[in-house]
Write a protein that holds these residues in place. Structure first.
Motif, PDB file in Angstrom:
ATOM      1  N   GLU A  57     -31.633 -54.564   4.273  1.00  0.00           N
ATOM      2  CA  GLU A  57     -32.256 -55.696   4.936  1.00  0.00           C
ATOM      3  C   GLU A  57     -31.383 -56.284   6.037  1.00  0.00           C
ATOM      4  O   GLU A  57     -31.876 -56.933   6.954  1.00  0.00           O
ATOM      5  CB  GLU A  57     -32.588 -56.774   3.898  1.00  0.00           C
ATOM      6  N   ALA A  58     -30.062 -56.048   5.941  1.00  0.00           N
ATOM      7  CA  ALA A  58     -29.143 -56.548   6.966  1.00  0.00           C
ATOM      8  C   ALA A  58     -28.859 -55.514   8.048  1.00  0.00           C
ATOM      9  O   ALA A  58     -28.048 -55.760   8.949  1.00  0.00           O
ATOM     10  CB  ALA A  58     -27.833 -56.991   6.322  1.00  0.00           C
ATOM     11  N   GLY A  59     -29.503 -54.343   7.962  1.00  0.00           N
ATOM     12  CA  GLY A  59     -29.336 -53.312   8.973  1.00  0.00           C
ATOM     13  C   GLY A  59     -28.184 -52.367   8.741  1.00  0.00           C
ATOM     14  O   GLY A  59     -27.820 -51.604   9.640  1.00  0.00           O
ATOM     15  N   HIS A  60     -27.605 -52.379   7.538  1.00  0.00           N
ATOM     16  CA  HIS A  60     -26.488 -51.489   7.227  1.00  0.00           C
ATOM     17  C   HIS A  60     -27.000 -50.129   6.757  1.00  0.00           C
ATOM     18  O   HIS A  60     -27.965 -50.055   5.980  1.00  0.00           O
ATOM     19  CB  HIS A  60     -25.600 -52.087   6.135  1.00  0.00           C
ATOM     20  N   LYS A  61     -26.353 -49.064   7.212  1.00  0.00           N
ATOM     21  CA  LYS A  61     -26.688 -47.721   6.748  1.00  0.00           C
ATOM     22  C   LYS A  61     -26.500 -47.646   5.237  1.00  0.00           C
ATOM     23  O   LYS A  61     -25.457 -48.047   4.705  1.00  0.00           O
ATOM     24  CB  LYS A  61     -25.783 -46.692   7.432  1.00  0.00           C
ATOM     25  N   SER A  62     -27.508 -47.132   4.542  1.00  0.00           N
ATOM     26  CA  SER A  62     -27.471 -47.118   3.072  1.00  0.00           C
ATOM     27  C   SER A  62     -27.912 -45.761   2.548  1.00  0.00           C
ATOM     28  O   SER A  62     -28.580 -44.982   3.247  1.00  0.00           O
ATOM     29  CB  SER A  62     -28.394 -48.214   2.512  1.00  0.00           C
ATOM     30  N   TYR A  63     -27.518 -45.516   1.307  1.00  0.00           N
ATOM     31  CA  TYR A  63     -27.819 -44.228   0.675  1.00  0.00           C
ATOM     32  C   TYR A  63     -28.312 -44.458  -0.750  1.00  0.00           C
ATOM     33  O   TYR A  63     -27.938 -45.437  -1.400  1.00  0.00           O
ATOM     34  CB  TYR A  63     -26.565 -43.340   0.630  1.00  0.00           C
ATOM     35  N   ALA A  64     -29.124 -43.525  -1.220  1.00  0.00           N
ATOM     36  CA  ALA A  64     -29.547 -43.556  -2.618  1.00  0.00           C
ATOM     37  C   ALA A  64     -28.433 -42.927  -3.447  1.00  0.00           C
ATOM     38  O   ALA A  64     -28.060 -41.785  -3.235  1.00  0.00           O
ATOM     39  CB  ALA A  64     -30.846 -42.771  -2.801  1.00  0.00           C
ATOM     40  N   ALA A  65     -27.885 -43.708  -4.375  1.00  0.00           N
ATOM     41  CA  ALA A  65     -26.793 -43.233  -5.226  1.00  0.00           C
ATOM     42  C   ALA A  65     -27.263 -43.215  -6.670  1.00  0.00           C
ATOM     43  O   ALA A  65     -27.895 -44.167  -7.138  1.00  0.00           O
ATOM     44  CB  ALA A  65     -25.576 -44.142  -5.085  1.00  0.00           C
ATOM     45  N   PHE A  66     -26.946 -42.136  -7.378  1.00  0.00           N
ATOM     46  CA  PHE A  66     -27.346 -42.046  -8.770  1.00  0.00           C
ATOM     47  C   PHE A  66     -26.394 -42.848  -9.647  1.00  0.00           C
ATOM     48  O   PHE A  66     -25.173 -42.789  -9.487  1.00  0.00           O
ATOM     49  CB  PHE A  66     -27.412 -40.583  -9.214  1.00  0.00           C
ATOM     50  N   ARG A 123     -24.268 -49.249  -0.109  1.00  0.00           N
ATOM     51  CA  ARG A 123     -23.649 -49.209   1.214  1.00  0.00           C
ATOM     52  C   ARG A 123     -22.160 -49.499   1.046  1.00  0.00           C
ATOM     53  O   ARG A 123     -21.716 -49.964  -0.003  1.00  0.00           O
ATOM     54  CB  ARG A 123     -24.281 -50.232   2.157  1.00  0.00           C
ATOM     55  N   ARG A 124     -21.384 -49.210   2.064  1.00  0.00           N
ATOM     56  CA  ARG A 124     -19.954 -49.504   2.048  1.00  0.00           C
ATOM     57  C   ARG A 124     -19.709 -50.913   2.589  1.00  0.00           C
ATOM     58  O   ARG A 124     -20.215 -51.265   3.659  1.00  0.00           O
ATOM     59  CB  ARG A 124     -19.177 -48.493   2.889  1.00  0.00           C
ATOM     60  N   GLU A 125     -18.930 -51.696   1.865  1.00  0.00           N
ATOM     61  CA  GLU A 125     -18.516 -53.007   2.360  1.00  0.00           C
ATOM     62  C   GLU A 125     -17.492 -52.849   3.486  1.00  0.00           C
ATOM     63  O   GLU A 125     -17.448 -53.654   4.412  1.00  0.00           O
ATOM     64  CB  GLU A 125     -17.912 -53.834   1.228  1.00  0.00           C
ATOM     65  N   LYS A 126     -16.658 -51.814   3.390  1.00  0.00           N
ATOM     66  CA  LYS A 126     -15.654 -51.522   4.405  1.00  0.00           C
ATOM     67  C   LYS A 126     -15.918 -50.118   4.939  1.00  0.00           C
ATOM     68  O   LYS A 126     -16.034 -49.176   4.157  1.00  0.00           O
ATOM     69  CB  LYS A 126     -14.241 -51.597   3.825  1.00  0.00           C
ATOM     70  N   ALA A 127     -15.994 -49.971   6.219  1.00  0.00           N
ATOM     71  CA  ALA A 127     -16.284 -48.677   6.832  1.00  0.00           C
ATOM     72  C   ALA A 127     -15.272 -47.627   6.390  1.00  0.00           C
ATOM     73  O   ALA A 127     -14.060 -47.852   6.439  1.00  0.00           O
ATOM     74  CB  ALA A 127     -16.280 -48.806   8.353  1.00  0.00           C
ATOM     75  N   GLY A 128     -15.777 -46.476   5.929  1.00  0.00           N
ATOM     76  CA  GLY A 128     -14.933 -45.361   5.557  1.00  0.00           C
ATOM     77  C   GLY A 128     -14.255 -45.483   4.206  1.00  0.00           C
ATOM     78  O   GLY A 128     -13.511 -44.576   3.815  1.00  0.00           O
ATOM     79  N   ASP A 129     -14.498 -46.575   3.472  1.00  0.00           N
ATOM     80  CA  ASP A 129     -13.833 -46.790   2.181  1.00  0.00           C
ATOM     81  C   ASP A 129     -14.842 -46.677   1.045  1.00  0.00           C
ATOM     82  O   ASP A 129     -15.654 -47.570   0.834  1.00  0.00           O
ATOM     83  CB  ASP A 129     -13.169 -48.164   2.156  1.00  0.00           C
ATOM     84  N   ASN A 130     -14.773 -45.563   0.318  1.00  0.00           N
ATOM     85  CA  ASN A 130     -15.708 -45.355  -0.791  1.00  0.00           C
ATOM     86  C   ASN A 130     -15.410 -46.240  -1.995  1.00  0.00           C
ATOM     87  O   ASN A 130     -16.239 -46.355  -2.900  1.00  0.00           O
ATOM     88  CB  ASN A 130     -15.702 -43.886  -1.217  1.00  0.00           C
ATOM     89  N   HIS A 131     -14.229 -46.868  -2.030  1.00  0.00           N
ATOM     90  CA  HIS A 131     -13.938 -47.826  -3.103  1.00  0.00           C
ATOM     91  C   HIS A 131     -14.764 -49.093  -2.929  1.00  0.00           C
ATOM     92  O   HIS A 131     -14.921 -49.862  -3.882  1.00  0.00           O
ATOM     93  CB  HIS A 131     -12.456 -48.198  -3.106  1.00  0.00           C
ATOM     94  N   SER A 132     -15.274 -49.319  -1.722  1.00  0.00           N
ATOM     95  CA  SER A 132     -15.992 -50.559  -1.427  1.00  0.00           C
ATOM     96  C   SER A 132     -17.510 -50.405  -1.531  1.00  0.00           C
ATOM     97  O   SER A 132     -18.249 -51.291  -1.104  1.00  0.00           O
ATOM     98  CB  SER A 132     -15.628 -51.047  -0.019  1.00  0.00           C
ATOM     99  N   VAL A 133     -17.971 -49.292  -2.098  1.00  0.00           N
ATOM    100  CA  VAL A 133     -19.414 -49.073  -2.228  1.00  0.00           C
ATOM    101  C   VAL A 133     -20.026 -50.156  -3.108  1.00  0.00           C
ATOM    102  O   VAL A 133     -19.512 -50.473  -4.190  1.00  0.00           O
ATOM    103  CB  VAL A 133     -19.695 -47.680  -2.816  1.00  0.00           C
ATOM    104  N   SER A 134     -21.115 -50.749  -2.644  1.00  0.00           N
ATOM    105  CA  SER A 134     -21.803 -51.797  -3.404  1.00  0.00           C
ATOM    106  C   SER A 134     -23.303 -51.648  -3.228  1.00  0.00           C
ATOM    107  O   SER A 134     -23.778 -50.911  -2.358  1.00  0.00           O
ATOM    108  CB  SER A 134     -21.348 -53.184  -2.944  1.00  0.00           C
ATOM    109  N   LYS A 135     -24.055 -52.369  -4.044  1.00  0.00           N
ATOM    110  CA  LYS A 135     -25.512 -52.252  -4.019  1.00  0.00           C
ATOM    111  C   LYS A 135     -26.062 -52.819  -2.711  1.00  0.00           C
ATOM    112  O   LYS A 135     -25.610 -53.850  -2.216  1.00  0.00           O
ATOM    113  CB  LYS A 135     -26.128 -52.993  -5.203  1.00  0.00           C
ATOM    114  N   ALA A 136     -27.057 -52.130  -2.144  1.00  0.00           N
ATOM    115  CA  ALA A 136     -27.748 -52.578  -0.936  1.00  0.00           C
ATOM    116  C   ALA A 136     -29.124 -53.104  -1.319  1.00  0.00           C
ATOM    117  O   ALA A 136     -29.739 -52.615  -2.272  1.00  0.00           O
ATOM    118  CB  ALA A 136     -27.877 -51.422   0.063  1.00  0.00           C
TER     119      ALA A 136
END
Length: 283
Positions: A57-66, A123-136
Motif C-alpha cells: 500500500e505504500a508502494g514498496h516492492k513486495s514478495y509472497a513469502a511462505f 518487504r525489506r525494511e532496509k534495502a538489500g538486508d534480508n534480516h529486515s524482512v517484515s510483513k507488507a
C-alpha cells in the motif's frame, strides 16, 4: 472478486523428464519450486495482474513469502520417466493477511502427494538486508473462511516456533533427543532466488544433504519421503553461515524421522524448523 466466490482449482499437466525427476521418483525440490510458482501466479491472477509483480500500500516492492508448508501422503517414488502427472492448485486468501494454497499431485493411477502452503507478503525494511524482512500490507482480494488444513498448519507452526511440541508422527522429541549440528554456507547461485532471498525450497535441500551425510548406511537406497513440515521465521543474507541442529532423530524398522532447527550462526536467530518422516525404500 465479490463475496467469497473463488475460481475452481486449476489443473496443470506435466510429463516427467529429467528436470522433474530425482534419483527415485518425482523430485521433492522440483515439486516445491513448482507449487511455489503456481501459488505466486494464482495470487497475481486474483489481483488482476499480468505477472506476479507486487507492491504494498505504500508502494514498496513486495514478495509472497511462505511461512509454513506441509508435504504429506507422499509417494513421489510412484512417478517414473516419461510418466504423465498433474498438479491441481487451489489458492485462497484467508484471515491474518495470509494466503493458503492446496496442491494435489496425481498420476493416472491416483494421488501421490498433497502440499499445503501458507504465505504472506513481505518487504525489506532496509534495502538489500534480508534480516529486515517484515510483513507488507495489501488491500487484497476477498477473505475466504480458513480451511481446517490451513488452521492446523498455522497452529503447528506456532508450536514449532515456541518449542511447544512433544510428538510429531512417530517422532518422540523426548525419547529421540540427539545432539548433531551441521554448518552450512548457502551458495548465491544455488540457494538464493531472483529476489535475492534465501529460497524456501533451499531449506529442504540443506536438510536432505545433512541427512545423507549423517546416515549410518550411506550406500543403501535412500528412504522415500512420507511427510515433511517446514515453518519459516526469517531469512539470511549472502555470506551468512547457518547451523542445522538436529534436536531429535529416530531410525527404526518403520522408517526414518528427524527434527532440524536452522539458525543464523552470526546472531543465533532461528529462521526455520523442519520435521521429516520417511519410509525405507526397497533395494
Amino acid at each position: 472478486m465479490r463475496g467469497n466466490a473463488r475460481p475452481a482449482a486449476a489443473r496443470t499437466n506435466y510429463v516427467a523428464g529429467m528436470p522433474e525427476l530425482a534419483f527415485a521418483g518425482l523430485s521433492e525440490q522440483w515439486l516445491l519450486r513448482t507449487c511455489g510458482q503456481l501459488h505466486w501466479s494464482a495470487l497475481a491472477a486474483q489481483s488482476s495482474l499480468a505477472s506476479p509483480d507486487f507492491y504494498d500500500e505504500a508502494g514498496h516492492k513486495s514478495y509472497a513469502a511462505f511461512t509454513a508448508l506441509r508435504i504429506h501422503e507422499a509417494r513421489l517414488e510412484d512417478v517414473s520417466e516419461n510418466q504423465r502427472f498433474a498438479i491441481e492448485a487451489d489458492v485462497r486468501r484467508i484471515a491474518g493477511a495470509r494466503h493458503f494454497g492446496e496442491f494435489r499431485v496425481f498420476t493416472t493411477e491416483g494421488a501421490i502427494a498433497k502440499v499445503d502452503m501458507l504465505s504472506t507478503f513481505v518487504r525489506r525494511e532496509k534495502a538489500g538486508d534480508n534480516h529486515s524482512v517484515s510483513k507488507a500490507m495489501f488491500n487484497g482480494t476477498a477473505v475466504s473462511p480458513t480451511p481446517a488444513a490451513a488452521q492446523a498448519l498455522i497452529e503447528q507452526a506456532k508450536r514449532f516456533r515456541a518449542g511447544d511440541w512433544a510428538r510429531h508422527g512417530r517422532l518422540d522429541r523426548a525419547a529421540h533427543v540427539v545432539e548433531h549440528s551441521v554448518d552450512y554456507l548457502p551458495c548465491p547461485s544455488l540457494d538464493f532466488n531472483g529476489a535475492h532471498l534465501l529460497y524456501f525450497a533451499s531449506f529442504q535441500s540443506m536438510v536432505e544433504r545433512a541427512e545423507w551425510h549423517w546416515r549410518s548406511a550411506p550406500h543403501s537406497a535412500p528412504p522415500s519421503l512420507v511427510e515433511r513440515e517446514m515453518a519459516f521465521y526469517g531469512n539470511a543474507n549472502i555470506g551468512d553461515r547457518l547451523v542445522l541442529a538436529f534436536g531429535a532423530r529416530h531410525a527404526g524398522h518403520d522408517g526414518l524421522s528427524h527434527w532440524c532447527s536452522i539458525t543464523r550462526a552470526g546472531d543465533g536467530v532461528r529462521i526455520a524448523d523442519v520435521v521429516t518422516h520417511k519410509r525405507w525404500s526397497h533395494e
